[in-house]
Design an enzyme around this catalytic site. Structure first.
Site, PDB file in Angstrom:
ATOM      1  N   GLY A 224       4.084   7.344   7.944  1.00  0.00           N
ATOM      2  CA  GLY A 224       4.507   8.704   7.617  1.00  0.00           C
ATOM      3  C   GLY A 224       4.786   9.511   8.873  1.00  0.00           C
ATOM      4  O   GLY A 224       5.832   9.391   9.497  1.00  0.00           O
ATOM      5  N   GLY A 225       3.840  10.321   9.284  1.00  0.00           N
ATOM      6  CA  GLY A 225       4.020  11.276  10.383  1.00  0.00           C
ATOM      7  C   GLY A 225       4.613  10.662  11.645  1.00  0.00           C
ATOM      8  O   GLY A 225       5.518  11.236  12.260  1.00  0.00           O
TER       9      GLY A 225
ATOM     10  N   HIS B  10       3.853   5.602  -4.550  1.00  0.00           N
ATOM     11  CA  HIS B  10       3.132   6.159  -3.401  1.00  0.00           C
ATOM     12  C   HIS B  10       1.976   7.024  -3.918  1.00  0.00           C
ATOM     13  O   HIS B  10       2.096   7.667  -4.964  1.00  0.00           O
ATOM     14  CB  HIS B  10       4.095   6.994  -2.546  1.00  0.00           C
ATOM     15  CG  HIS B  10       3.475   7.421  -1.251  1.00  0.00           C
ATOM     16  ND1 HIS B  10       2.626   8.501  -1.159  1.00  0.00           N
ATOM     17  CD2 HIS B  10       3.560   6.893  -0.005  1.00  0.00           C
ATOM     18  CE1 HIS B  10       2.217   8.619   0.103  1.00  0.00           C
ATOM     19  NE2 HIS B  10       2.774   7.658   0.821  1.00  0.00           N
TER      20      HIS B  10
ATOM     21  N   SER C 215      -2.001   6.701   8.763  1.00  0.00           N
ATOM     22  CA  SER C 215      -2.225   7.056  10.169  1.00  0.00           C
ATOM     23  C   SER C 215      -1.898   5.935  11.148  1.00  0.00           C
ATOM     24  O   SER C 215      -2.576   5.759  12.153  1.00  0.00           O
ATOM     25  CB  SER C 215      -3.670   7.563  10.362  1.00  0.00           C
ATOM     26  OG  SER C 215      -3.881   8.741   9.613  1.00  0.00           O
TER      27      SER C 215
ATOM     28  N   GLU D 187      -2.248   1.424   1.068  1.00  0.00           N
ATOM     29  CA  GLU D 187      -2.382   2.724   1.725  1.00  0.00           C
ATOM     30  C   GLU D 187      -3.642   3.424   1.207  1.00  0.00           C
ATOM     31  O   GLU D 187      -3.596   4.094   0.161  1.00  0.00           O
ATOM     32  CB  GLU D 187      -1.161   3.601   1.434  1.00  0.00           C
ATOM     33  CG  GLU D 187       0.141   3.080   2.001  1.00  0.00           C
ATOM     34  CD  GLU D 187       1.130   4.209   2.270  1.00  0.00           C
ATOM     35  OE1 GLU D 187       1.634   4.272   3.378  1.00  0.00           O
ATOM     36  OE2 GLU D 187       1.365   5.037   1.366  1.00  0.00           O
TER      37      GLU D 187
ATOM     38  N   GLU E 154       0.940   9.841  -3.118  1.00  0.00           N
ATOM     39  CA  GLU E 154       1.268  11.258  -3.345  1.00  0.00           C
ATOM     40  C   GLU E 154       1.929  11.432  -4.702  1.00  0.00           C
ATOM     41  O   GLU E 154       1.734  12.441  -5.381  1.00  0.00           O
ATOM     42  CB  GLU E 154       2.160  11.769  -2.195  1.00  0.00           C
ATOM     43  CG  GLU E 154       1.337  11.971  -0.927  1.00  0.00           C
ATOM     44  CD  GLU E 154       2.107  11.801   0.369  1.00  0.00           C
ATOM     45  OE1 GLU E 154       3.351  11.866   0.350  1.00  0.00           O
ATOM     46  OE2 GLU E 154       1.453  11.610   1.411  1.00  0.00           O
TER      47      GLU E 154
ATOM     48  N   GLY F   6      -2.214  10.722   6.569  1.00  0.00           N
ATOM     49  CA  GLY F   6      -2.041  12.058   7.145  1.00  0.00           C
ATOM     50  C   GLY F   6      -3.315  12.646   7.722  1.00  0.00           C
ATOM     51  O   GLY F   6      -3.363  13.837   8.042  1.00  0.00           O
TER      52      GLY F   6
ATOM     53  N   ASN G  17       8.358   6.425   6.249  1.00  0.00           N
ATOM     54  CA  ASN G  17       8.472   7.236   5.036  1.00  0.00           C
ATOM     55  C   ASN G  17       8.552   8.688   5.485  1.00  0.00           C
ATOM     56  O   ASN G  17       7.557   9.252   5.936  1.00  0.00           O
ATOM     57  CB  ASN G  17       7.241   6.990   4.144  1.00  0.00           C
ATOM     58  CG  ASN G  17       7.226   7.906   2.930  1.00  0.00           C
ATOM     59  OD1 ASN G  17       8.189   8.623   2.664  1.00  0.00           O
ATOM     60  ND2 ASN G  17       6.119   7.888   2.195  1.00  0.00           N
ATOM     61  N   TRP G  18       9.743   9.251   5.377  1.00  0.00           N
ATOM     62  CA  TRP G  18       9.936  10.616   5.878  1.00  0.00           C
ATOM     63  C   TRP G  18       9.463  11.678   4.884  1.00  0.00           C
ATOM     64  O   TRP G  18       9.597  12.873   5.149  1.00  0.00           O
ATOM     65  CB  TRP G  18      11.417  10.823   6.272  1.00  0.00           C
ATOM     66  CG  TRP G  18      11.756  10.162   7.577  1.00  0.00           C
ATOM     67  CD1 TRP G  18      10.861   9.647   8.484  1.00  0.00           C
ATOM     68  CD2 TRP G  18      13.065   9.953   8.146  1.00  0.00           C
ATOM     69  NE1 TRP G  18      11.535   9.135   9.574  1.00  0.00           N
ATOM     70  CE2 TRP G  18      12.886   9.306   9.398  1.00  0.00           C
ATOM     71  CE3 TRP G  18      14.355  10.248   7.719  1.00  0.00           C
ATOM     72  CZ2 TRP G  18      13.954   8.957  10.218  1.00  0.00           C
ATOM     73  CZ3 TRP G  18      15.420   9.895   8.538  1.00  0.00           C
ATOM     74  CH2 TRP G  18      15.233   9.265   9.770  1.00  0.00           C
ATOM     75  N   LYS G  19       8.967  11.243   3.737  1.00  0.00           N
ATOM     76  CA  LYS G  19       8.435  12.187   2.747  1.00  0.00           C
ATOM     77  C   LYS G  19       9.410  13.362   2.584  1.00  0.00           C
ATOM     78  O   LYS G  19      10.613  13.150   2.548  1.00  0.00           O
ATOM     79  CB  LYS G  19       7.028  12.619   3.158  1.00  0.00           C
ATOM     80  CG  LYS G  19       6.119  11.392   3.389  1.00  0.00           C
ATOM     81  CD  LYS G  19       4.677  11.698   3.533  1.00  0.00           C
ATOM     82  CE  LYS G  19       3.903  10.390   3.703  1.00  0.00           C
ATOM     83  NZ  LYS G  19       2.464  10.606   3.787  1.00  0.00           N
TER      84      LYS G  19
HETATM   85  P1  13P Z   1       0.779   8.850   7.609  1.00  0.00           P
HETATM   86  O1  13P Z   1       1.318   7.747   8.484  1.00  0.00           O
HETATM   87  O2  13P Z   1       1.308  10.208   7.981  1.00  0.00           O
HETATM   88  O3  13P Z   1      -0.708   8.789   7.525  1.00  0.00           O
HETATM   89  O4  13P Z   1       1.343   8.577   6.134  1.00  0.00           O
HETATM   90  C1  13P Z   1       1.215   7.311   5.589  1.00  0.00           C
HETATM   91  C2  13P Z   1       2.036   7.240   4.355  1.00  0.00           C
HETATM   92  O5  13P Z   1       1.734   7.875   3.362  1.00  0.00           O
HETATM   93  C3  13P Z   1       3.238   6.392   4.391  1.00  0.00           C
HETATM   94  O6  13P Z   1       3.763   6.206   3.126  1.00  0.00           O
END
Ligand code: 13P
Length: 256
Positions: A236-237, A98, A215, A170, A100, A176, A11-13
């Site tokens: 994510g990251g 998600h 993470s 999640e 967020e 994050g 997920n590149w957000k």
């Molecule tokens: P991280 O892997 O950066 O913790 O993010 C997880 C996420 O929100 C994937 O959708």
């Protein structure tokens, strides 16, 4: 172990513009042979780059996901896009709900299920997200929150389509933060979700893939996906660089 093909999605957000997306998608396509046929891999780029991403991934096994989808077919919904718009591009998956979006953009147990429903109706695979906040975990509310969010989604899903659903657990406190849920913590919630699925859909529950997100990194991916009900990861990251996402996908190989 049930035959569920592990599924890893980046997920590149709100990262990577068109050029970076092209570069990373090409690198993913090149490296995919390492896991092809054993682990399914997808990436969810920024909406403005989806066209370029689909173009760069065309003909490969790499799947392109959207980070959101609206429930209506079309209309006055400024800033949103429909499942049909995604299908037109060649997008195959859509992340729905998600955390967020739940925390910052008003997604909730009414709108998230509608997004999932619209994705299914258009032939997309929804990746529906659930998970508790730190306060909820510390207040021993994890099971209640996950059951409520999952239940709202399943309410709109029929038995003959549930196998297409992907659910992503999640925990918000793990996103994050560098502080992933332990494999045991993840498995505990995944088993609970599987039980909720089994109660509604019987044996079909065994086919539903449950991703863990929060993470996930190359060095913890394998141990997380070693758990019986952790069928993949939403990353994510550590997904921003193709090499890192591919290393995470390799962590799922031992399940296959
Ligand atoms: P991280 O892997 O950066 O913790 O993010 C997880 C996420 O929100 C994937 O959708």
């Amino acid at each position: 172990m049930a035959k569920r093909v592990p599924f890893v999605c980046g997920n590149w957000k709100m990262h990577h513009g068109v050029e970076a997306t092209r570069k990373q998608v090409r690198a993913l396509v090149e490296g995919l042979a390492r896991v092809q046929g054993k682990v399914e891999v997808a990436v969810a780029p920024v909406a403005t780059t989806l066209f370029a991403a689909c173009e760069a991934a065309r003909g490969s096994g790499l799947k392109i996901a959207a980070q959101n989808v609206h429930w209506a077919e079309k209309g006055a919904f400024t800033g949103e896009w429909s499942a049909a718009h995604l299908v037109e591009l060649g997008v195959s998956h859509a992340i729905c709900g998600h955390s967020e979006r739940r925390a910052m953009f008003g997604d909730d147990d009414v709108t998230v299920p509608k997004r999932v429903r619209a994705a299914l109706d258009a032939g997309l695979i929804p990746i529906a997200c659930v998970g508790e906040t730190l306060a909820e975990r510390e207040g021993n509310q994890t099971a209640v929150v996950v059951a409520r969010q999952t239940g709202a989604i399943l309410e709109l899903i029929k038995a003959d389509e549930v196998e297409r659903l992907v659910l992503a657990y999640e925990p918000v406190w793990a996103i994050g933060t560098g502080k992933n849920a332990t494999p045991t913590q993840a498995q505990e919630v995944h088993a609970q979700i599987r039980a909720l699925l089994a109660k509604r859909y019987g044996a079909k529950a065994e086919a539903v893939r449950l991703q863990y997100g929060g993470s996930v990194k190359p060095d913890n991916a394998a141990e997380l996906m070693r758990e019986h009900d952790v069928d993949g990861a939403l990353v994510g990251g550590a997904a921003l660089e193709a090499a890192s996402l591919l290393a995470i996908a390799e962590g799922g190989m031992q399940r296959a």
